[in-house]
Motif scaffolding. Sequence first.
Motif, mmCIF file in Angstrom:
data_model
loop_
_atom_site.group_PDB
_atom_site.id
_atom_site.type_symbol
_atom_site.label_atom_id
_atom_site.label_comp_id
_atom_site.label_asym_id
_atom_site.label_seq_id
_atom_site.Cartn_x
_atom_site.Cartn_y
_atom_site.Cartn_z
ATOM 1 N N UNK A 4 17.936 17.795 -22.973
ATOM 2 C CA UNK A 4 17.554 19.124 -22.515
ATOM 3 C C UNK A 4 18.754 20.048 -22.635
ATOM 4 N N UNK A 5 18.537 21.208 -23.231
ATOM 5 C CA UNK A 5 19.624 22.175 -23.401
ATOM 6 C C UNK A 5 19.157 23.532 -22.889
ATOM 7 N N UNK A 6 19.828 24.023 -21.841
ATOM 8 C CA UNK A 6 19.501 25.339 -21.289
ATOM 9 C C UNK A 6 20.303 26.431 -21.987
ATOM 10 N N UNK A 7 19.746 27.616 -21.980
ATOM 11 C CA UNK A 7 20.442 28.791 -22.484
ATOM 12 C C UNK A 7 19.876 30.015 -21.801
ATOM 13 N N UNK A 94 21.717 27.072 -13.005
ATOM 14 C CA UNK A 94 20.296 26.732 -13.146
ATOM 15 C C UNK A 94 20.149 25.545 -14.088
ATOM 16 N N UNK A 95 19.386 24.554 -13.628
ATOM 17 C CA UNK A 95 19.180 23.322 -14.387
ATOM 18 C C UNK A 95 17.702 23.149 -14.730
ATOM 19 N N UNK A 96 17.432 22.690 -15.925
ATOM 20 C CA UNK A 96 16.076 22.258 -16.220
ATOM 21 C C UNK A 96 16.001 20.743 -16.081
ATOM 22 N N UNK A 97 14.837 20.274 -15.709
ATOM 23 C CA UNK A 97 14.609 18.865 -15.454
ATOM 24 C C UNK A 97 13.264 18.459 -16.035
ATOM 25 N N UNK A 115 22.430 20.391 -18.863
ATOM 26 C CA UNK A 115 23.811 20.551 -18.405
ATOM 27 C C UNK A 115 23.973 21.763 -17.496
ATOM 28 N N UNK A 116 22.985 22.631 -17.457
ATOM 29 C CA UNK A 116 23.019 23.796 -16.582
ATOM 30 C C UNK A 116 23.500 25.049 -17.287
#
Length: 123
Positions: A4-7, A94-97, A115-116
Motif C-alpha cells: 500500500x502506498x499513500x500519497x 494518515x495511514x491506509x490499511x 507507510x503514511x
Amino acid sequence: QVQLVESGGGLVQAGGSLRLSCKASGRTFSTLLMAWFRQAPGKEREFVARVSSSGRHTSHADSVKGRFTISRDNFRNTMYLQMNSLKPEDTAVYYCAADPSRYSTSSAAYMYWGQGTQVTVSS
C-alpha cells in the motif's frame, strides 16, 4: 502480500481541502476491505473511515463526518479520502490499511499498512 502506498498529503490552511490516495498492489484489490486511520503526535492511532470491498458500504468517524469522504476505484486499485473543511486538529500522519476479511474500526484488525502520508493544517 499487499503493498500500500499513500500519497496526496501536504500543508494546507484551515478550511482547505486535500485528497489522499492509497494505491494497492500484490492482491486482487476488489477483494480487500480498506480503511483510513490517522495518528497525531503523542496520540494513539485512530479510525477515520472504512469502505467495503465493493465500495457500496462506508462509514466515517464522527469527528470527520460531513467533511471527509472515503471511496475506492477497483479498476485503478486505489482508495481515496477526500478531505474538505480541514481543521488544525486534523493534523496527523494518515495511514491506509487493508484486510482480506475484516471490516473494522479497530486498527488491530487490519493486516496490511501503508507507510503514511503527513497532513498538516495551519490555523
